[in-house]
Design a protein around this motif. Structure first.
Motif, short mmCIF file in Angstrom:
data_model
loop_
_atom_site.label_atom_id
_atom_site.label_comp_id
_atom_site.label_asym_id
_atom_site.label_seq_id
_atom_site.Cartn_x
_atom_site.Cartn_y
_atom_site.Cartn_z
N TRP A 88 28.30 82.89 34.49
CA TRP A 88 28.58 81.64 33.78
C TRP A 88 27.89 80.44 34.42
O TRP A 88 27.44 79.54 33.72
N GLN A 130 30.23 70.88 24.28
CA GLN A 130 30.84 69.79 25.03
C GLN A 130 30.48 69.94 26.50
O GLN A 130 30.38 71.05 27.03
N SER A 188 31.36 73.66 27.54
CA SER A 188 32.10 74.49 26.59
C SER A 188 31.23 74.64 25.35
O SER A 188 30.84 73.64 24.74
N ASP A 206 30.63 71.32 33.33
CA ASP A 206 31.88 71.69 32.67
C ASP A 206 31.63 71.98 31.19
O ASP A 206 32.27 71.42 30.30
N THR A 259 30.46 65.36 23.10
CA THR A 259 30.73 66.45 22.17
C THR A 259 29.70 66.39 21.06
O THR A 259 29.60 65.37 20.36
N THR A 303 30.87 76.48 21.57
CA THR A 303 31.37 77.27 20.43
C THR A 303 30.14 77.69 19.64
O THR A 303 29.59 76.88 18.88
#
Length: 310
Positions: free
Chosen positions: A6, A71, A38, A36, A154, A40
């Motif tokens: 990761w 994000q 994220s 950090d 975002t 999708t």
């Protein structure tokens, strides 16, 4: 069986010349120090068929309106040279901010309600490259003593290719080391002309980012913006500043914050007409404070705030 790790990732971003056409960002010229993260990779909607049959059972769904959402945060710092845009500048531009440069002096980011730009974003997760096209987004900003200031972004983008691709060599030298928020480093912090003893400031651009999937056109659009925030300050005497009366009178006033001391690594946040919402009481270490909701209102339009790198 090969494993993917990761923490081995690389993000690159480049402003598109033609909307939705891959701008081909590279690790050498367009790397982003994104943290950090994220992702999708297949956001969207699901449609059920609801067929009537002689037996029970899941009938599956149809995936529609596919897009990608990303994000992550970048540290809030300058470029190292006054008048040179910070390396995260393209991200701010793709959130509906216009970039204005004064050579050797400053780069200002202010709202734009028209002519908004878009990004091609690549996120390579240890050898699997996800492409976002026509990406636009919104962000929040946070300042608090003893903390590193950050911008949290975002983004939504049209679904591009997902391919096996070696991690690029990301050149991140344009990202400069930030300075923590403190009395020494954050020399200016005023609201409605009052130099408050401040505990924190948060800002939310509040851009409305919509993924539109129509016959004949697919795009990511920014269709609105309502910037808000919160400032927590020590509760002084009413004679010093009566925040409750200011809120009841619907008075607007200026906000000014300057963080950083050295040219090339100074960030200013300015707003001309901030309205105070309903204050609430709290305390930190037994000291009473106010939490002040903030509404950033325009004066003549597209001028409700500015972020300035000097």
């Amino acid at each position: 069986m090969a494993k993917r790790f990761w923490r081995k990732l690389a993000a690159t971003a480049k402003i598109e010349t033609t909307y939705g056409t891959d701008a081909v960002p590279t690790g050498a010229a367009n790397a982003i120090q994104l943290n950090d993260v994220s992702l999708t990779p297949l956001a969207g909607e699901e449609k059920t068929r609801d067929l009537l049959t002689a037996y029970y059972g899941h009938q599956g769904v149809l995936l529609v309106g596919d897009y990608v959402e990303l994000q992550g945060f970048v540290e809030l710092a300058g470029s190292g040279t006054a008048g040179t845009a910070p390396a995260y500048g393209p991200l701010l531009r793709a959130c509906g901010l216009a970039e204005t440069t004064v050579a050797t002096t400053s780069v200002t980011y202010a709202p734009a309600s028209a002519g908004q730009e878009a990004l091609t974003l690549y996120l390579n997760l240890d050898g699997v490259n996800h492409v976002m096209l026509g990406a636009r987004g919104t962000f929040t900003l946070a300042l608090a003593p003893k903390e590193i200031p950050r911008l949290v972004f975002t983004f939504r983008g049209l679904l591009g290719p997902i391919t096996a691709l070696a991690l690029p060599t990301a050149v991140l030298t344009a990202f400069k080391k930030p300075v923590p928020v403190s009395k020494a480093n954050t020399a200016l912090w005023t609201l409605h002309g009052f130099a408050a003893i401040a505990e924190s400031f948060s800002f939310d651009l509040g851009a409305q980012v919509e993924a539109r999937h129509l016959v004949g056109d697919e795009s990511i659009q920014i269709t609105g913006r309502q910037a808000t925030g919160t400032m927590v300050v020590e509760a002084d005497t009413l004679a010093a500043k009566d925040w409750i009366s200011i809120a009841r009178a619907h008075t607007t006033g200026a906000l000014a914050i300057r963080h950083g001391l050295t040219a090339g690594n100074i960030i200013e946040i300015n707003a001309p007409a901030v309205q105070i919402g309903r204050p609430t009481y709290g305390n930190t270490q037994g000291i009473t404070n106010y939490s002040l909701p903030l509404m950033f209102t325009p004066v003549t339009g597209d001028d409700e705030f500015a972020i300035v790198a000097k």
